[in-house]
Write an enzyme that holds these catalytic residues in place. Structure first.
Site, PDB file in Angstrom:
ATOM      1  N   SER A 277     -34.802   0.796  82.889  1.00 51.71           N
ATOM      2  CA  SER A 277     -34.711  -0.338  82.183  1.00 51.71           C
ATOM      3  C   SER A 277     -36.182  -0.824  81.652  1.00 51.71           C
ATOM      4  O   SER A 277     -36.716   0.091  80.974  1.00 51.71           O
ATOM      5  CB  SER A 277     -34.050  -1.400  83.076  1.00 51.71           C
ATOM      6  OG  SER A 277     -33.100  -2.253  82.461  1.00 51.71           O
ATOM      7  N   HIS A 418     -25.225  -0.342  84.104  1.00 53.43           N
ATOM      8  CA  HIS A 418     -26.779  -0.408  84.261  1.00 53.43           C
ATOM      9  C   HIS A 418     -27.213  -0.181  85.803  1.00 53.43           C
ATOM     10  O   HIS A 418     -26.995  -1.089  86.461  1.00 53.43           O
ATOM     11  CB  HIS A 418     -27.214  -1.509  83.637  1.00 53.43           C
ATOM     12  CG  HIS A 418     -28.665  -1.495  83.336  1.00 53.43           C
ATOM     13  ND1 HIS A 418     -29.126  -0.927  82.569  1.00 53.43           N
ATOM     14  CD2 HIS A 418     -29.505  -2.508  83.681  1.00 53.43           C
ATOM     15  CE1 HIS A 418     -30.545  -1.109  82.151  1.00 53.43           C
ATOM     16  NE2 HIS A 418     -30.720  -2.129  83.055  1.00 53.43           N
TER      17      HIS A 418
HETATM   18  C1  GCU Z   1     -32.552  -7.297  80.295  1.00 53.51           C
HETATM   19  C2  GCU Z   1     -32.975  -6.762  79.107  1.00 53.51           C
HETATM   20  C3  GCU Z   1     -33.235  -5.296  78.755  1.00 53.51           C
HETATM   21  C4  GCU Z   1     -34.051  -4.826  80.350  1.00 53.51           C
HETATM   22  C5  GCU Z   1     -33.156  -5.167  81.321  1.00 53.51           C
HETATM   23  C6  GCU Z   1     -33.715  -4.666  82.595  1.00 53.51           C
HETATM   24  O1  GCU Z   1     -31.225  -6.723  80.139  1.00 53.51           O
HETATM   25  O2  GCU Z   1     -32.584  -7.478  78.124  1.00 53.51           O
HETATM   26  O3  GCU Z   1     -34.263  -5.085  77.793  1.00 53.51           O
HETATM   27  O4  GCU Z   1     -34.005  -3.448  80.018  1.00 53.51           O
HETATM   28  O5  GCU Z   1     -33.114  -6.636  81.462  1.00 53.51           O
HETATM   29  O6  GCU Z   1     -34.839  -4.497  82.954  1.00 53.51           O
HETATM   30  O7  GCU Z   1     -32.867  -4.595  83.705  1.00 53.51           O
END
Ligand code: GCU
Length: 444
Positions: A277, A418
């Site tokens: 992420s 995610h």
């Molecule tokens: C949010 C953000 C993303 C990121 C994510 C994370 O969703 O919008 O860009 O990758 O956090 O780090 O879990």
């Protein structure tokens, strides 16, 4: 960047509010439309995708020497327009190994903990690096990645030093942070994120694992500037190509690599940089800027990481710059709303990683990261790998869920949302066996 002084309570409240707002924004950014996935079908690249094999004046890159020039041009452009400048290695930095236990984790590993003292002073700014080395493996390759919530969260091992840095608290969709009290970790935080860090599995495969807490480098909230590494470099924070949070994390990964290259217990020439992420975005930029990293694993790094902005879907530049205005440099804000007409794109960041082994991974329900946009990046950057004489991703077909495709560029889209799962790690370890463990692959 301006330092915003807030008292402690307000800082905490703002950080929590920032998370909630970020997630509401993220949900709005992806909407409720079902993913338009045609698995097994060849999918085509966005027509106006910038070509890393053309100089900015339009002339083609034909020779190896021209590629070196073009690489420099791209590096400078991404530094100025998106990720910002990073300071060099601090001249006074030193390493203090304060823990070395050869019988860690029931005897399968040696645990090493190192304070990376950025200005050489024990009471100055530091990053704590935790390293597990598999016993019985001489000079293993290392997988290095930042963690979200503190070194003590990656494994219940009671020997891990508990971070005394600020830690976010409150509601979080990914981990139960009820162990955090007044923004500090407690012993109850040990192992709370162990599910994303299958340490024994990594060690049994013959790899060392090194990790540090993102908060040692940047607190990742709007009021966090003063306590972040960025504030140690006022001269690098003035312009619109300022030292950014993603830059700070990438910089820290390079400082961890500085240490690993001095560690006689591991092979510092085979350090794979990994990130999930936002920390995946940092891993991408670290691999792009630091050619000492042997390979890159991007786990759902999404927008600003592996996702092509020219592919509509997922998080936008406007959202990135609104929810996290400190992640990228100020120049990047001029591209708000221009995702599909950007003069550059992430296939050109990945081109800076070529021809090193690269793994891009997505999850089918992680719409915010735009799985298809991540896959298309793997396809697009393959042209640079081919130019450099190796095969990149061996397919242009969108693979079925949980069907990894292995090559010097590897890719999978996992079922679920995610996260980082054992399925992801099993593929990363296989990829490392194929392209990192075999020294013949690295010398290319
Ligand atoms: C949010 C953000 C993303 C990121 C994510 C994370 O969703 O919008 O860009 O990758 O956090 O780090 O879990």
């Amino acid at each position: 960047m301006r330092s915003i002084e807030l008292h402690k309570g307000a800082k905490g409240w703002i950080a929590t509010a920032a998370w909630v707002i970020a997630w509401v924004f993220a949900a709005a950014a992806v909407g409720s439309a079902p993913p338009c996935m045609a698995q097994g079908e060849s999918i085509s690249l966005p027509v106006n995708l910038p070509n890393p094999l053309l100089f900015s004046n339009g002339s083609p890159v034909i020779t190896a020497a021209q590629w070196r020039q073009r690489r420099t041009e791209l590096l400078q452009m991404f530094t100025r327009q998106m990720y910002g400048h990073m300071p060099p290695r601090p001249s006074r930095m030193r390493f203090q190994v304060y823990d070395l236990d050869p019988h860690a984790l029931g005897g399968i590993a040696t645990r090493e903990q190192v304070a990376i003292l950025f200005d050489g002073r024990p009471q100055g700014r530091r990053m704590d690096l935790l390293v597990y080395i598999p016993n019985g493996v001489a000079h293993p390759p290392v997988i290095l990645g930042l963690n979200f919530w503190g070194n003590e969260t990656i494994n219940p091992d009671p020997g891990i030093r508990i971070s005394n840095r600020w830690i976010e608290s409150g509601r979080n969709p990914f981990v139960d942070l009820s162990c955090v009290q007044d923004h500090r970790a407690t012993a109850a935080c040990r192992g709370i994120d162990a599910g994303r860090w299958p340490v024994p599995m990594i060690l049994h495969a013959g790899y060392a694992l090194a990790t540090a807490y993102r908060g040692d480098l940047d607190l990742d909230h709007i009021g966090g500037f003063a306590d972040s590494i960025r504030s140690a470099y006022p001269q690098w924070t003035q312009g619109n190509d300022n030292f950014s949070t993603i830059g700070g994390w990438a910089w820290g990964l390079s400082r961890a690599l500085d240490y690993l290259q001095t560690d006689p217990r591991v092979d510092g020439r085979r350090v794979v940089v990994f990130g999930w992420s936002r920390l995946g975005k940092a891993a991408v930029w670290a691999a792009a800027t630091d050619p000492r990293f042997a390979a890159l694993i991007s786990n759902e790094s999404g927008a600003g990481g592996a996702k092509l902005f020219h592919h509509p879907g997922g998080e936008t530049i406007l959202h990135l710059n609104t929810a996290f205005p400190y992640w990228f440099c100020r120049n990047f804000r001029q591209y708000n709303g221009r995702d599909t007409s950007l003069p550059f794109d992430q296939n050109e960041v990945m081109a800076l990683v070529a021809p090193r082994p690269l793994y891009i991974a997505s999850a089918i329900n992680d719409l915010n990261s735009d799985p298809k946009g991540e896959f298309l990046d793997a396809v697009a950057v393959s042209a640079v790998y081919r130019f450099l004489g190796v095969t990149g991703l061996p397919t242009t077909k969108w693979p079925a869920v949980n069907q990894p495709v292995f090559g010097r560029i590897s890719y999978h889209v996992r079922s679920g949302g995610h996260s980082v799962t054992d399925f992801d790690w099993a593929q990363y370890l296989r990829f490392c066996d194929l392209y990192v463990k075999a020294k013949s692959q690295l010398s290319r």
